[in-house]
Enzyme design. Sequence first.
Site, PDB file in Angstrom:
ATOM      1  N   ALA A 199       0.832  -1.208   0.000  1.00  0.00           N
ATOM      2  CA  ALA A 199       0.000   0.000   0.000  1.00  0.00           C
ATOM      3  C   ALA A 199       0.863   1.253   0.000  1.00  0.00           C
ATOM      4  O   ALA A 199       1.988   1.248   0.493  1.00  0.00           O
ATOM      5  CB  ALA A 199      -0.895  -0.008   1.223  1.00  0.00           C
TER       6      ALA A 199
ATOM      7  N   SER B 129      -1.848   2.122   4.243  1.00  0.00           N
ATOM      8  CA  SER B 129      -1.568   0.775   4.739  1.00  0.00           C
ATOM      9  C   SER B 129      -2.223   0.547   6.091  1.00  0.00           C
ATOM     10  O   SER B 129      -2.125   1.380   6.987  1.00  0.00           O
ATOM     11  CB  SER B 129      -0.060   0.563   4.887  1.00  0.00           C
ATOM     12  OG  SER B 129       0.178  -0.626   5.616  1.00  0.00           O
TER      13      SER B 129
ATOM     14  N   ASP C 272       1.325  -9.205  10.087  1.00  0.00           N
ATOM     15  CA  ASP C 272       1.786 -10.153   9.070  1.00  0.00           C
ATOM     16  C   ASP C 272       2.385 -11.338   9.814  1.00  0.00           C
ATOM     17  O   ASP C 272       3.291 -11.159  10.636  1.00  0.00           O
ATOM     18  CB  ASP C 272       2.846  -9.508   8.168  1.00  0.00           C
ATOM     19  CG  ASP C 272       2.243  -8.505   7.198  1.00  0.00           C
ATOM     20  OD1 ASP C 272       1.012  -8.512   7.025  1.00  0.00           O
ATOM     21  OD2 ASP C 272       3.015  -7.728   6.604  1.00  0.00           O
TER      22      ASP C 272
ATOM     23  N   GLU D 105      -3.417 -12.361   0.293  1.00  0.00           N
ATOM     24  CA  GLU D 105      -2.286 -12.309   1.235  1.00  0.00           C
ATOM     25  C   GLU D 105      -2.600 -13.223   2.410  1.00  0.00           C
ATOM     26  O   GLU D 105      -3.241 -12.797   3.376  1.00  0.00           O
ATOM     27  CB  GLU D 105      -2.061 -10.874   1.743  1.00  0.00           C
ATOM     28  CG  GLU D 105      -1.489  -9.936   0.701  1.00  0.00           C
ATOM     29  CD  GLU D 105      -0.958  -8.635   1.293  1.00  0.00           C
ATOM     30  OE1 GLU D 105      -1.156  -8.388   2.504  1.00  0.00           O
ATOM     31  OE2 GLU D 105      -0.351  -7.860   0.533  1.00  0.00           O
TER      32      GLU D 105
END
Length: 198
Positions: free
Chosen positions: A95, A100, A109, A157
């Site tokens: 992003a 983001s 993540d 993702e």
Amino acid sequence: MDYLILVNSFEPLSEDFEKTLCLTKTHGKLFEKQTAKALDKMLGDALSDGLKIEVISGHRTAEYQQMLWEKEISKLMGRGLGYKAAVKEVGKTLALPRCSEHETGLAADLAQEGQDDVSESFAKTPQSVWLEKNAHRYGFILRYPRLKEHITGIAFEPWHYRYVGAESAVMIKRNGICLEEFLDFYQDKYLDSTKSEV
Ligand SMILES: [Zn+2]
């Protein structure tokens, strides 16, 4: 904190958003306070089930996101891509600054044990299967699922989990929708029955 905050390339964060953030460090990364607590519980329970999950990324500043963006663009341009093509390619998985979710402290993540970066192969691991089955109970959603790329604008993702709170996460999971769809079609209906705001 608005746990249903929408952050994408059309909805950038306000310039002073970061000042309102209350961050806590966990697993070596910074997260919004309640997100950190939920993440701790989730990863602890996964570990009790014999699955160690690594935290690769938590909160990022807009400056850091800018640095990541520029690094990826120059990497692709170094391989011979033009600027516009590089922007398009990088935009699939990264992003723009202020766009983001990592800048909200609500995104994590994740990766399997022993990994130090995110990877598409995570989707096939028992850790990922566990998260897909259980994350909503802790208030997390798989933010960029398969077949929703045309709505989220981001490629699948398997590593990116977003905290939205358990009630919303359960609704999102149960209906097989993404956050954008939840905010567009379900939120009003859902909140009408759970909020007594006048
Ligand atoms: Zn991410």
